[in-house]
Design an enzyme around this catalytic site. Sequence first.
Site, short mmCIF file in Angstrom:
data_model
loop_
_atom_site.label_atom_id
_atom_site.label_comp_id
_atom_site.label_asym_id
_atom_site.label_seq_id
_atom_site.Cartn_x
_atom_site.Cartn_y
_atom_site.Cartn_z
N ARG A 119 9.79 4.69 -2.02
CA ARG A 119 10.20 3.62 -2.99
C ARG A 119 10.49 4.43 -4.35
O ARG A 119 9.81 4.90 -4.93
CB ARG A 119 9.09 2.81 -3.16
CG ARG A 119 9.14 1.34 -3.79
CD ARG A 119 7.91 0.71 -4.32
NE ARG A 119 7.20 1.48 -5.25
CZ ARG A 119 5.77 1.66 -5.42
NH1 ARG A 119 5.17 0.98 -4.49
NH2 ARG A 119 5.51 2.12 -6.56
N HIS B 257 7.14 -0.62 -8.07
CA HIS B 257 6.67 -1.70 -7.10
C HIS B 257 7.27 -2.81 -7.41
O HIS B 257 7.72 -3.36 -6.56
CB HIS B 257 4.98 -1.68 -6.94
CG HIS B 257 4.66 -2.77 -6.27
ND1 HIS B 257 4.51 -2.72 -4.79
CD2 HIS B 257 4.10 -4.19 -6.57
CE1 HIS B 257 4.19 -4.07 -4.33
NE2 HIS B 257 3.85 -4.61 -5.37
N TYR C 147 1.34 6.74 -11.75
CA TYR C 147 0.46 7.38 -10.39
C TYR C 147 1.26 8.07 -9.88
O TYR C 147 0.78 8.46 -8.55
CB TYR C 147 -0.04 6.22 -9.50
CG TYR C 147 1.15 5.26 -9.13
CD1 TYR C 147 2.00 5.40 -8.42
CD2 TYR C 147 1.02 4.05 -10.15
CE1 TYR C 147 2.93 4.36 -7.86
CE2 TYR C 147 2.16 3.12 -9.68
CZ TYR C 147 2.95 3.22 -8.53
OH TYR C 147 4.06 2.41 -8.44
#
Length: 396
Positions: free
Chosen positions: A282, A286, A295
């Site tokens: 990805r 998100h 992160y």
Amino acid sequence: MDSLKQSSSTVQELPGAASAYRPTPPPAWKPRTDPAPLLPEAEPHRVLGTDAVATADPELLRRLYAELVRGRRYNAQATALTKQGRLAVYPSSTGQEACEVAAALALEDRDWLFPSYRDTLAAVARGLDPVQALTLLRGDWHTGYDPHEHRVAPLCTPLATQLPHAVGLAHAARLKGDDVVALAMVGDGGTSEGDFHEALNFAAVWQAPVVFLVQNNGFAISVPLAKQTAAPSLAHKAVGYGMPGRLVDGNDAVAVHQVLSEAVARARRGGGPTLVEAVTYRIDAHTNADDATRYRGDSEVEAWRAHDPILLLERELTERGMLDEEGKRQAAEAAETMAAALRERMNAEPVLDPMDLFAHVYAEQTAQLREQAAQLRAELDAAGDDASAGTEGDVR
């Protein structure tokens, strides 16, 4: 004594020792399924950059490329619309376009696609109107399109709940004698949900004609895969349910299409379900509400950019003389035309009817829904009368 004799038949005796035994299952026990044929590849299956690409259909390769380019532009435009306030949220599939496009193209018209909230691109590649695919994310309608017309189930926001639905439809189709396959898409995070395990178990027991595509993009929002499972791969989970697991390079559009097409064909001829894990990444956050820098590092993202699905296919087609600058230009122009139309239509204010809240909830409205609808209608009529009276007063 009779009970002792009966129980003695449930232990396995050692050869040559009538009174000796070991506490193992009865002799009749044996594995229900040989696990060896179910195990996935040791390395993700690839086609691009290998000799296998020479046997691929040139028209398929060109179509995959055009759809990937259009899909990348679609993701970029939808992301921009969220920043302009035209969408409430958008989960981008940038970097995962090969999985999205291959899933759509691997199906026949009679088959069903069961997407998750991130799979708007797969729905569009299957023929769904780009605006209708975004209507749910805009908050205008419950779904935005007729699932039966397009054979695309509603975009599923709850994690993995679409998987048992896919199994149910596929099983029902087989019972009715319909030649239909269901392809259900889910992310790696969805494999941690109970619905995932229940769906796989039912599908295998019923031998339902369904294909599960797990897009392993590395993170369930901010949770890395290593904190979700200790399995060698997500594809290995298939063995525990008695179905084949396949592992594929999720950025190799040709490989994903090949693996999914084989799984769909297997399901259609009565071979049962298959679990396919596509290893991808990805690139975007998100959703537009997520800060991915908290992160993961830039170096990780850049490493995956070098394995971009569009670049991989474009390089292969160019080297084989199947794509030139004119072909690239045409693909880019078609994608831009789609994006321009999407912008124009999404910038128009939607015409909404509050009474639609009660439509399509049940096949036949319940007494409670009829009561609520009547109450809302009365309030709307009263508000309209008040507005008219106010206007007439101003005129006088």
